[in-house]
Design a protein around this motif. Structure first.
Motif, short mmCIF file in Angstrom:
data_model
loop_
_atom_site.label_atom_id
_atom_site.label_comp_id
_atom_site.label_asym_id
_atom_site.label_seq_id
_atom_site.Cartn_x
_atom_site.Cartn_y
_atom_site.Cartn_z
N ASN A 78 0.85 -1.20 0.00
CA ASN A 78 0.00 0.00 0.00
C ASN A 78 0.88 1.25 0.00
OD1 ASN A 78 0.81 0.42 2.79
ND2 ASN A 78 -0.68 -1.17 3.33
N ASP A 79 0.26 2.41 -0.03
CA ASP A 79 1.02 3.66 -0.12
C ASP A 79 1.86 3.92 1.13
OD1 ASP A 79 0.01 4.13 -2.62
OD2 ASP A 79 -1.62 5.43 -1.94
N TYR A 80 1.33 3.55 2.30
CA TYR A 80 2.10 3.73 3.54
C TYR A 80 3.35 2.86 3.50
CZ TYR A 80 3.45 3.31 8.42
OH TYR A 80 4.18 3.29 9.59
N HIS A 81 3.21 1.64 3.09
CA HIS A 81 4.34 0.72 2.96
C HIS A 81 5.38 1.32 2.01
CE1 HIS A 81 5.71 -3.66 1.88
NE2 HIS A 81 6.59 -3.04 2.63
N GLU A 82 4.92 1.90 0.91
CA GLU A 82 5.84 2.51 -0.06
C GLU A 82 6.62 3.66 0.58
OE1 GLU A 82 5.99 4.82 -4.38
OE2 GLU A 82 4.08 4.06 -3.64
N LYS A 83 5.95 4.51 1.35
CA LYS A 83 6.62 5.64 2.00
C LYS A 83 7.75 5.16 2.91
CE LYS A 83 2.78 8.96 2.01
NZ LYS A 83 1.80 9.68 2.86
N VAL A 84 7.46 4.12 3.69
CA VAL A 84 8.48 3.57 4.59
C VAL A 84 9.64 3.01 3.79
CG1 VAL A 84 8.96 1.82 6.33
CG2 VAL A 84 6.80 3.07 6.39
N LEU A 85 9.34 2.25 2.74
CA LEU A 85 10.39 1.64 1.91
C LEU A 85 11.30 2.69 1.29
CD1 LEU A 85 8.26 -1.12 0.15
CD2 LEU A 85 10.04 -1.49 1.87
N ARG A 86 10.71 3.77 0.82
CA ARG A 86 11.53 4.82 0.21
C ARG A 86 12.40 5.52 1.26
NH1 ARG A 86 10.60 5.23 -4.99
NH2 ARG A 86 8.56 4.72 -5.88
N LYS A 87 11.87 5.70 2.47
CA LYS A 87 12.64 6.36 3.53
C LYS A 87 13.83 5.52 3.97
CE LYS A 87 9.28 9.53 5.53
NZ LYS A 87 8.58 9.95 6.76
N ILE A 88 13.69 4.19 3.90
CA ILE A 88 14.80 3.35 4.35
C ILE A 88 15.74 2.97 3.21
CG2 ILE A 88 13.52 2.43 6.32
CD1 ILE A 88 12.93 -0.07 4.76
N GLY A 89 15.47 3.52 2.00
CA GLY A 89 16.46 3.40 0.95
C GLY A 89 16.19 2.48 -0.22
N ALA A 90 14.95 1.99 -0.37
CA ALA A 90 14.64 1.18 -1.56
C ALA A 90 14.84 2.03 -2.81
CB ALA A 90 13.21 0.67 -1.49
N ASN A 91 15.52 1.49 -3.82
CA ASN A 91 15.76 2.24 -5.06
C ASN A 91 14.50 2.34 -5.91
OD1 ASN A 91 18.47 0.45 -4.53
ND2 ASN A 91 18.92 2.55 -5.09
N GLN A 92 13.70 1.29 -5.87
CA GLN A 92 12.47 1.27 -6.68
C GLN A 92 11.39 0.54 -5.90
OE1 GLN A 92 12.92 -0.50 -10.53
NE2 GLN A 92 10.88 0.01 -11.21
N VAL A 93 10.17 1.07 -5.93
CA VAL A 93 9.04 0.43 -5.26
C VAL A 93 7.96 0.16 -6.30
CG1 VAL A 93 7.28 0.64 -3.47
CG2 VAL A 93 9.55 1.62 -3.09
N VAL A 94 7.43 -1.05 -6.31
CA VAL A 94 6.41 -1.40 -7.30
C VAL A 94 5.13 -1.83 -6.60
CG1 VAL A 94 8.07 -2.05 -9.08
CG2 VAL A 94 7.29 -3.78 -7.46
N HIS A 95 4.00 -1.57 -7.27
CA HIS A 95 2.68 -1.99 -6.79
C HIS A 95 2.06 -2.88 -7.87
CE1 HIS A 95 2.10 1.06 -3.47
NE2 HIS A 95 3.05 1.67 -4.16
N PRO A 96 2.44 -4.13 -7.97
CA PRO A 96 1.95 -4.96 -9.10
C PRO A 96 0.44 -5.08 -9.18
CG PRO A 96 3.08 -6.30 -7.44
CD PRO A 96 3.36 -4.88 -7.11
N GLU A 97 -0.24 -5.26 -8.03
CA GLU A 97 -1.70 -5.41 -8.08
C GLU A 97 -2.37 -4.11 -8.51
OE1 GLU A 97 0.13 -6.41 -5.49
OE2 GLU A 97 -0.23 -8.57 -5.30
N ARG A 98 -1.94 -2.99 -7.92
CA ARG A 98 -2.53 -1.70 -8.27
C ARG A 98 -2.29 -1.37 -9.74
NH1 ARG A 98 0.50 3.57 -6.35
NH2 ARG A 98 1.76 2.86 -8.11
N ASP A 99 -1.04 -1.55 -10.20
CA ASP A 99 -0.70 -1.20 -11.57
C ASP A 99 -1.43 -2.08 -12.57
OD1 ASP A 99 0.94 0.69 -10.48
OD2 ASP A 99 2.79 -0.45 -10.74
#
Length: 220
Positions: free
Chosen positions: A102-123
């Motif tokens: 979800n979007d909250y999960h994405e925010k956390v992932l980006r803050k801790i340094g993930a280079n790319q975040v994907v949402h396969p189900e949403r996309d």
């Protein structure tokens, strides 16, 4: 030169990535805590390992930092996904792509340094929605929140017109970057190129402009 990948989490998403990379001749290490899933990919991946990806010592023992790209495809366990990403950053992995729930999960992932975040189900949901709304849309790829690449089928209304006649860029603010015609692909078509009914137009632009073009020209 072959690139080396690690896929952590062998559900539907992670499993499909392992198969696709292997089909392209890439070196892939597949990791999951479920032994049955690991056994399923033992003949597909270069290496298939039962391991806990939240254990830093385990990741180090597998030599994860030496791989070009790690994909974290863990399913519903958001905590494991986040912890795994943190571990990967701490041991110095060069590129990390993570599946977000979800979007909250994405925010956390980006803050801790993930280079790319994907949402396969949403996309995928957005692609399907675009495909079912218009009979002329074959495929849809989101570039950002506001821009996309879309494959549109040219109808009778467009047939016989050249790109310069239609003046699509000036009128709609979108660009036709390629045309698929039978087995041929015309890349960066010239202004004099005449569109034929059934051509697949590969269009790039803002979503609002693409939608305006679809409604005005393609919808019947």
């Amino acid at each position: 030169m072959k690139k080396e990948f690690v896929v952590i989490g062998l559900g539907r998403f992670g499993g499909s990535i392992v198969r696709s990379l292997a089909d392209q001749g890439m070196e892939v290490m597949a990791i999951d805590m479920d032994e049955d899933k690991v056994n399923e990919f033992s003949s597909t991946a270069s290496h298939a390992v039962v391991a806990d990806s939240t254990d830093e010592s385990v990741l180090k023992s597998l030599g994860i930092r030496n791989f070009d790209h790690v994909i974290v495809a863990i399913g519903d366990n958001i905590q494991s996904s986040i912890l795994t990403t943190i571990m990967l950053k701490e041991i110095g992995v060069k590129k990390i792509t993570v599946k977000a729930q979800n979007d909250y999960h994405e925010k956390v992932l980006r803050k801790i340094g993930a280079n790319q975040v994907v949402h396969p189900e949403r996309d995928m949901g957005r692609r399907i929605a675009h495909n079912i709304v218009s009979n002329n849309v074959l495929d849809y790829l989101e570039l950002s929140d506001e821009h996309s690449i879309v494959e549109l089928v040219a109808n009778e209304k467009l047939s016989g017109n050249s790109l310069i006649d239609l003046d699509i860029r000036a009128k709609y603010g979108i660009n036709i970057v390629a045309i698929k015609r039978d087995r041929d692909i015309i890349v960066s078509p010239q202004a004099e190129e005449e569109i034929q009914e059934g051509d697949i137009l590969i269009v790039i632009g803002a979503d609002t402009d693409i939608n305006r073009f679809e409604k005005k020209i393609l919808w019947t």
